[in-house]
Write a protein that holds these residues in place. Structure first.
Motif, mmCIF file in Angstrom:
data_model
loop_
_atom_site.group_PDB
_atom_site.id
_atom_site.type_symbol
_atom_site.label_atom_id
_atom_site.label_comp_id
_atom_site.label_asym_id
_atom_site.label_seq_id
_atom_site.Cartn_x
_atom_site.Cartn_y
_atom_site.Cartn_z
ATOM 1 N N ARG A 1 -18.725 12.127 78.721
ATOM 2 C CA ARG A 1 -19.827 11.211 78.419
ATOM 3 C C ARG A 1 -20.529 10.731 79.684
ATOM 4 N N ARG A 2 -19.763 10.430 80.728
ATOM 5 C CA ARG A 2 -20.377 10.004 82.001
ATOM 6 C C ARG A 2 -21.182 11.141 82.617
ATOM 7 N N SER A 3 -20.634 12.347 82.569
ATOM 8 C CA SER A 3 -21.336 13.509 83.110
ATOM 9 C C SER A 3 -22.632 13.762 82.353
ATOM 10 N N SER B 1 -25.669 19.430 82.025
ATOM 11 C CA SER B 1 -25.629 20.234 80.804
ATOM 12 C C SER B 1 -24.170 20.414 80.377
ATOM 13 N N LEU B 2 -23.969 20.900 79.157
ATOM 14 C CA LEU B 2 -22.603 21.164 78.702
ATOM 15 C C LEU B 2 -21.929 22.211 79.581
ATOM 16 N N GLY B 3 -22.686 23.200 80.033
ATOM 17 C CA GLY B 3 -22.128 24.205 80.941
ATOM 18 C C GLY B 3 -21.691 23.589 82.260
ATOM 19 N N ASP B 4 -22.529 22.672 82.770
ATOM 20 C CA ASP B 4 -22.167 21.968 84.005
ATOM 21 C C ASP B 4 -20.912 21.126 83.794
ATOM 22 N N VAL B 5 -20.842 20.459 82.650
ATOM 23 C CA VAL B 5 -19.671 19.623 82.351
ATOM 24 C C VAL B 5 -18.423 20.496 82.292
ATOM 25 N N VAL C 1 -17.956 20.592 93.855
ATOM 26 C CA VAL C 1 -18.423 19.412 93.111
ATOM 27 C C VAL C 1 -19.629 18.808 93.833
ATOM 28 N N ASP C 2 -19.519 18.691 95.156
ATOM 29 C CA ASP C 2 -20.641 18.155 95.945
ATOM 30 C C ASP C 2 -21.902 18.984 95.722
ATOM 31 N N THR C 3 -21.755 20.297 95.743
ATOM 32 C CA THR C 3 -22.894 21.192 95.545
ATOM 33 C C THR C 3 -23.496 21.003 94.165
ATOM 34 N N LYS C 4 -22.646 20.910 93.144
ATOM 35 C CA LYS C 4 -23.114 20.722 91.769
ATOM 36 C C LYS C 4 -23.896 19.418 91.648
ATOM 37 N N VAL C 5 -23.404 18.353 92.261
ATOM 38 C CA VAL C 5 -24.070 17.049 92.190
ATOM 39 C C VAL C 5 -25.378 17.076 92.987
ATOM 40 N N GLU C 6 -25.388 17.745 94.131
ATOM 41 C CA GLU C 6 -26.626 17.858 94.917
ATOM 42 C C GLU C 6 -27.700 18.609 94.131
ATOM 43 N N LEU C 7 -27.310 19.660 93.423
ATOM 44 C CA LEU C 7 -28.263 20.401 92.589
ATOM 45 C C LEU C 7 -28.797 19.519 91.464
ATOM 46 N N GLN C 8 -27.917 18.736 90.859
ATOM 47 C CA GLN C 8 -28.339 17.831 89.786
ATOM 48 C C GLN C 8 -29.307 16.782 90.329
#
Length: 156
Positions: A58-60, A66-70, A87-94
């Motif tokens: 839920r926080r994500s 997206s569900l795929g990202d989650v 994780v850092d890369t994923k958050v930077e992209l978001q």
């Protein structure tokens, strides 16, 4: 399933909880969350570990992932001793995507403000906003005859 002392009870399935119930079902269908035990009361029973996983999801989702990202973040979270670089890369992209949406929304805001500035009151037949939306007047010179702006889209 654990005993009730180590379980969380999440809302009844009913009209007021329909949205949450659909989300939980989707998370279960997508294998992001195990299927919850449901006693006759209609409440979902989750262990504390499952409840924590639901809160993570839920926080994500609240941060726009997206569900795929989650799914990917949950997979990364399961490897406690690995580097958090992914994780850092994923958050930077978001964050980059959020900033892009903000720019798009600011463009929409400017256009809506411009439309409001066109309004001089009166009746619909003489409405400058309707004329502008019909591309007949009140459009800035650079946008007359230009293609319509792209709609803002959000990842679900």
């Amino acid at each position: 399933m654990s005993t009730l002392s180590t379980a969380s009870i999440l809302g009844p399935v009913g009209k007021s909880h329909r949205h949450q119930s659909r989300s939980y079902s989707l998370y279960e269908q997508q294998s992001l969350l195990p299927s919850a035990t449901r006693p006759p009361s209609g409440y979902r029973l989750y262990t504390n570990v499952e409840r924590d996983r639901l809160l993570f999801i839920r926080r994500s989702r609240g941060l726009g992932f997206s569900l795929g990202d989650v799914r990917e973040l949950l997979g990364l979270a399961d490897h406690k001793t690995h580097s958090c670089a992914a994780v850092d890369t994923k958050v930077e992209l978001q964050l980059a995507q959020v900033r892009e949406r903000i720019r798009d929304l600011q463009g929409l805001e400017s256009e809506l403000q411009r439309l409001i500035a066109c309004c001089q009151g009166g009746v619909i037949e003489q409405c400058r906003i309707i004329e502008s939306l019909s591309n007949r007047s009140c459009a800035p010179p650079e946008s007359r005859g230009a293609a319509l702006p792209q709609a803002v889209s959000y990842r679900l």
